[in-house]
Design a protein around this motif. Structure first.
Motif, PDB file in Angstrom:
ATOM      1  N   ALA A   1     -49.571 -20.641 -87.794  1.00  0.00           N
ATOM      2  CA  ALA A   1     -48.699 -19.484 -87.985  1.00  0.00           C
ATOM      3  C   ALA A   1     -47.472 -19.581 -87.090  1.00  0.00           C
ATOM      4  O   ALA A   1     -46.344 -19.261 -87.511  1.00  0.00           O
ATOM      5  N   LYS A   2     -47.657 -20.049 -85.863  1.00  0.00           N
ATOM      6  CA  LYS A   2     -46.520 -20.201 -84.951  1.00  0.00           C
ATOM      7  C   LYS A   2     -45.533 -21.235 -85.472  1.00  0.00           C
ATOM      8  O   LYS A   2     -44.310 -21.043 -85.395  1.00  0.00           O
ATOM      9  N   LEU A   3     -46.056 -22.337 -86.002  1.00  0.00           N
ATOM     10  CA  LEU A   3     -45.168 -23.361 -86.559  1.00  0.00           C
ATOM     11  C   LEU A   3     -44.383 -22.812 -87.748  1.00  0.00           C
ATOM     12  O   LEU A   3     -43.184 -23.064 -87.891  1.00  0.00           O
ATOM     13  N   ALA A   4     -45.058 -22.065 -88.610  1.00  0.00           N
ATOM     14  CA  ALA A   4     -44.388 -21.497 -89.767  1.00  0.00           C
ATOM     15  C   ALA A   4     -43.282 -20.526 -89.345  1.00  0.00           C
ATOM     16  O   ALA A   4     -42.173 -20.531 -89.905  1.00  0.00           O
ATOM     17  N   LEU A   5     -43.555 -19.704 -88.340  1.00  0.00           N
ATOM     18  CA  LEU A   5     -42.568 -18.745 -87.865  1.00  0.00           C
ATOM     19  C   LEU A   5     -41.377 -19.439 -87.220  1.00  0.00           C
ATOM     20  O   LEU A   5     -40.261 -18.898 -87.216  1.00  0.00           O
ATOM     21  N   ARG A   6     -41.595 -20.638 -86.694  1.00  0.00           N
ATOM     22  CA  ARG A   6     -40.496 -21.383 -86.080  1.00  0.00           C
ATOM     23  C   ARG A   6     -39.720 -22.214 -87.085  1.00  0.00           C
ATOM     24  O   ARG A   6     -38.780 -22.914 -86.724  1.00  0.00           O
ATOM     25  N   GLY A   7     -40.126 -22.144 -88.326  1.00  0.00           N
ATOM     26  CA  GLY A   7     -39.364 -22.822 -89.365  1.00  0.00           C
ATOM     27  C   GLY A   7     -39.827 -24.203 -89.729  1.00  0.00           C
ATOM     28  O   GLY A   7     -39.093 -24.954 -90.391  1.00  0.00           O
ATOM     29  N   ALA A   8     -41.044 -24.575 -89.327  1.00  0.00           N
ATOM     30  CA  ALA A   8     -41.561 -25.891 -89.704  1.00  0.00           C
ATOM     31  C   ALA A   8     -41.744 -25.952 -91.213  1.00  0.00           C
ATOM     32  O   ALA A   8     -42.179 -24.982 -91.843  1.00  0.00           O
ATOM     33  N   LYS A   9     -41.407 -27.088 -91.801  1.00  0.00           N
ATOM     34  CA  LYS A   9     -41.500 -27.258 -93.248  1.00  0.00           C
ATOM     35  C   LYS A   9     -42.951 -27.246 -93.690  1.00  0.00           C
ATOM     36  O   LYS A   9     -43.766 -28.013 -93.191  1.00  0.00           O
ATOM     37  N   PHE A  10     -43.276 -26.377 -94.649  1.00  0.00           N
ATOM     38  CA  PHE A  10     -44.635 -26.273 -95.177  1.00  0.00           C
ATOM     39  C   PHE A  10     -44.753 -27.144 -96.420  1.00  0.00           C
ATOM     40  O   PHE A  10     -43.902 -27.102 -97.314  1.00  0.00           O
ATOM     41  N   ARG A  11     -45.804 -27.937 -96.483  1.00  0.00           N
ATOM     42  CA  ARG A  11     -46.026 -28.834 -97.616  1.00  0.00           C
ATOM     43  C   ARG A  11     -47.291 -28.402 -98.355  1.00  0.00           C
ATOM     44  O   ARG A  11     -48.347 -28.246 -97.747  1.00  0.00           O
ATOM     45  N   SER A  12     -47.178 -28.241 -99.648  1.00  0.00           N
ATOM     46  CA  SER A  12     -48.341 -27.862-100.451  1.00  0.00           C
ATOM     47  C   SER A  12     -49.385 -28.977-100.392  1.00  0.00           C
ATOM     48  O   SER A  12     -49.046 -30.165-100.295  1.00  0.00           O
ATOM     49  N   ARG A  13     -50.629 -28.593-100.487  1.00  0.00           N
ATOM     50  CA  ARG A  13     -51.716 -29.569-100.416  1.00  0.00           C
ATOM     51  C   ARG A  13     -51.721 -30.443-101.662  1.00  0.00           C
ATOM     52  O   ARG A  13     -51.899 -29.938-102.771  1.00  0.00           O
TER      53      ARG A  13
ATOM     54  N   SER B   1     -52.790 -31.706 -92.259  1.00  0.00           N
ATOM     55  CA  SER B   1     -51.906 -30.610 -91.863  1.00  0.00           C
ATOM     56  C   SER B   1     -50.865 -30.321 -92.931  1.00  0.00           C
ATOM     57  O   SER B   1     -50.252 -31.239 -93.479  1.00  0.00           O
ATOM     58  N   PRO B   2     -50.629 -29.044 -93.237  1.00  0.00           N
ATOM     59  CA  PRO B   2     -49.569 -28.704 -94.195  1.00  0.00           C
ATOM     60  C   PRO B   2     -48.169 -28.910 -93.631  1.00  0.00           C
ATOM     61  O   PRO B   2     -47.179 -28.720 -94.358  1.00  0.00           O
ATOM     62  N   PHE B   3     -48.080 -29.299 -92.359  1.00  0.00           N
ATOM     63  CA  PHE B   3     -46.778 -29.503 -91.736  1.00  0.00           C
ATOM     64  C   PHE B   3     -46.458 -30.989 -91.518  1.00  0.00           C
ATOM     65  O   PHE B   3     -45.476 -31.320 -90.865  1.00  0.00           O
ATOM     66  N   LEU B   4     -47.300 -31.864 -92.071  1.00  0.00           N
ATOM     67  CA  LEU B   4     -47.050 -33.302 -91.978  1.00  0.00           C
ATOM     68  C   LEU B   4     -47.209 -33.924 -93.358  1.00  0.00           C
ATOM     69  O   LEU B   4     -48.111 -33.558 -94.105  1.00  0.00           O
TER      70      LEU B   4
END
Length: 262
Positions: A231-243, A157-160
């Motif tokens: 997309a929902k996580l990104a819109l809520r401000g979850a930190k995105f991590r590059s692969r 996951s890009p969010f973990l």
């Protein structure tokens, strides 16, 4: 009562719950197949390796990914543990027409004493995969209440972040299947809880046909849901991590016993 070791269709309920600053949970349903490897390869099940149909199971999607027999792949994995004698069952989501994607499949291995090991085959949306081999250090049977932990080494996951560890728990029936996989971060906090569980029905031609006709494009549906939730996580401000570049190792072991819930 239906046995996963004789062939089954699992009406699975998939659940994800994320905690922390951006918490969220969601559920969806999916049909999984429990395929005893010997019967699957010998053509004794309503679905056959690389066979035609609304749903299919392609050998190059699993295991060694070279078209070889799944049972030979599993024996090779289990041989260093002294468990090559075990019979195997693959729990997986079948391919839909023109497309196939499995977030995770589970290879179950048992002998006369019970469930000895589970190989969790995790796939990313980038076409990469990793195997987590779950077993006790002494290879005693895995009970449905046992929790087995292993270090996270594969980016999904890009969010973990790619750190911390997973805690696995399994229920191999009869009459049901369950797999619970939680991610615990480097801070010791459980950041993600997941489960895939549901009742099992005997896999007959009629059961398979009706399920496939009812959910002909479920693999496409699952991929769309993954991106929708992202997309929902990104819109809520979850930190995105590059692969990151994946580690060279394509398999690892989970053998640590967890004495309590984390």
């Amino acid at each position: 009562m239906t046995s996963l070791w004789h062939g089954a269709l699992i009406d699975a309920h998939v659940w994800h719950a994320r905690s922390g600053r951006v918490g969220r949970q969601f559920r969806y349903d999916a049909c999984y197949l429990a395929l005893p490897l010997n019967g699957f390869e010998e053509g004794h099940l309503p679905i056959t390796p690389d066979g035609a149909g609304i749903w299919s199971v392609r050998l190059r999607d699993h295991g060694a990914r070279d078209g070889s027999a799944p049972s030979a792949f599993l024996r090779k994995v289990l041989a260093p543990l002294g468990l090559a004698h075990c019979e195997g069952t693959l729990v997986t989501m079948p391919r839909s027409p023109f497309y196939g994607f499995n977030p995770v499949s589970f290879w179950l291995a048992r002998d006369g004493s019970g469930l000895r090991a589970v190989l969790a085959e995790v796939s990313s949306t980038f076409g990469e995969h990793h195997f987590y081999l779950c077993h006790h250090p002494d290879n005693r049977p895995i009970d449905r209440s046992d929790r087995i932990s292993g270090r996270k080494v594969f980016h999904v996951s890009p969010f973990l972040p790619r750190d911390g560890h997973y805690v696995f728990r399994f229920d191999s029936g009869p009459g049901r299947f369950g797999a619970w996989v939680d991610w615990v971060g480097a801070d010791g906090q459980t950041g993600l809880q997941t489960s895939l569980a549901g009742p099992a029905r005997r896999l007959t031609p009629r059961v398979l046909s009706r399920a496939a006709q009812k959910h002909p494009f479920q693999a496409q549906k699952i991929m769309a849901l993954i991106h929708w939730q992202a997309a929902k996580l990104a819109l809520r401000g979850a930190k995105f991590r590059s692969r990151p570049r994946q580690m060279d190792q394509r398999s690892s072991e989970a053998t640590d016993r967890v004495e309590r819930d984390v």
